[in-house]
Design an enzyme around this catalytic site. Structure first.
Site, PDB file in Angstrom:
ATOM      1  N   SER A 157       0.811  -1.220   0.000  1.00 56.16           N
ATOM      2  CA  SER A 157       0.000   0.000   0.000  1.00 56.16           C
ATOM      3  C   SER A 157       0.843   1.268   0.000  1.00 56.16           C
ATOM      4  O   SER A 157       0.340   2.345  -0.327  1.00 56.16           O
ATOM      5  CB  SER A 157      -0.939   0.015   1.213  1.00 56.16           C
ATOM      6  N   LYS A 217       1.604   5.015   6.837  1.00 52.54           N
ATOM      7  CA  LYS A 217       0.999   5.826   5.777  1.00 52.54           C
ATOM      8  C   LYS A 217       1.684   7.179   5.725  1.00 52.54           C
ATOM      9  O   LYS A 217       2.480   7.540   6.590  1.00 52.54           O
ATOM     10  CB  LYS A 217      -0.503   6.031   6.015  1.00 52.54           C
TER      11      LYS A 217
END
Length: 340
Positions: A157, A217
């Site tokens: 991701s 992230k």
């Protein structure tokens, strides 16, 4: 059942049974064997704990340091070499096999050294139980809680910045210390020391629905910002985030298709790379509440982030800044990459 003072006194003062005496005798003998550095005890510590701990237990701190460095180097070196030389997706089990052989050798070495210990021999403080606990338990917990901690990644991701199989080192002091900075979430509810994350930082945080899961992230929205994807373009506070195509790469997970790699700028002259395999879907306009942050994965079409499952991330959930990719267990010597 009612427990009276008399009942407790009777239980405490009851005569020992034969099984009690046997258990007590075995416990005393085992404890005495460990105190006297019995060769078998040394070998068990070397194999099931670590040869470095065994050497410290035997009062050989130089050998302990040598074994520690050798074990770490062997594990990472074997992982890199095996992944580079074979087609296996995960070389960890082969590295563990090499590590097991190394521990067998270390255990045998410790067994032989323990046989030469004379009865009544004294040992330095670090060879005693409290020294071993301090060096091999308290010190590592303090290091990973206050300074640096590594995390394994199983998904792509954050590709191309962080890839599936990467081991990422995070700075624990960058944003201060709070509830999730320490094991079992025993820290303070509010942050102390450190500074606030900046737009573009790659952070490690506790996933809000399941805080025991660490997520990695990129910070895109700060408190008070508005964030939206519209027409395949990321808008922050109504302004498009500039991006420039760099190259086209094959899908790193071998699922077919290619990625277009862009250089994206979120703030000032600071840029990073992100990936798209198709135009990013439009979203609603998100307004980041006070004390929260909006996160995106660099692999924009294959990331569970603040657009979907993650939501806004409270500042107290952020406990580390990703600074270095230590190595990748799937691709051999692809190691020591700075996280930008």
């Amino acid at each position: 059942m009612q427990w009276s003072i008399a009942t407790i006194r009777d239980l405490a003062c009851r005569p020992r049974t034969r099984s009690d005496s046997l258990f007590h005798g075995v416990s005393v003998k085992l404890l005495q064997a460990f105190r006297n550095r019995h060769p078998v005890c040394a070998a068990l510590i070397g194999f099931f704990v670590a040869p470095a701990v065994m050497m410290a237990y035997l009062g050989r701190w130089k050998l302990g340091l040598l074994y520690f460095v050798a074990e770490v180097a062997l594990y990472f070196g074997a992982s890199w070499a095996i992944a580079a030389a074979t087609s296996t997706d995960d070389a960890t089990w082969l590295a563990n096999l090499a590590l097991g052989a190394f521990r067998c050798f270390g255990s045998y070495h410790g067994y032989q050294l323990a046989r030469g210990i004379s009865p009544g021999q004294s040992f330095p403080w670090y060879a005693r139980w409290y020294g071993l606990v301090l060096i091999f338990l308290v010190a590592p917990i303090a290091f990973t809680s206050l300074l640096f901690q590594s995390f394994g990644t199983a998904a792509s991701s954050m590709y191309p910045t962080i890839r599936s199989g990467d081991y990422v080192v995070a700075s624990k002091y960058a944003y201060g210390y709070g509830k999730f900075s320490f094991p079992f979430s025993i820290g303070l509810n509010s942050k102390v020391l450190g500074s606030a994350p900046e737009r573009g930082d790659v952070v490690v945080f506790a996933f809000p629905p399941q805080p025991e899961l660490p997520y990695v992230k990129r910070v895109v929205g700060l408190p008070g910002d508005s964030v939206q994807y519209r027409g395949g373009t990321l808008y922050i506070n109504g302004e498009p985030a500039p991006k420039e195509q760099v190259e086209v790469q094959h899908n790193p997970d071998d699922q077919g298709g290619d990625f277009t790699i862009y250089s994206e700028r979120l703030s000032g002259d600071r840029s990073h790379r992100m990936a798209e395999d198709r135009p990013v879907s439009d979203t609603q306009e998100f307004t980041v509440p006070d004390g929260h942050y909006f996160m995106l994965g660099d692999n924009r079409n294959r990331s569970a982030d603040s657009r979907h499952d993650v939501g806004f991330v409270p500042e107290e959930n952020i406990f580390g800044k990703a600074v270095l990719v230590l190595y990748n267990k799937r691709s051999g010597f692809d190691a020591f990459r700075k996280v930008n």
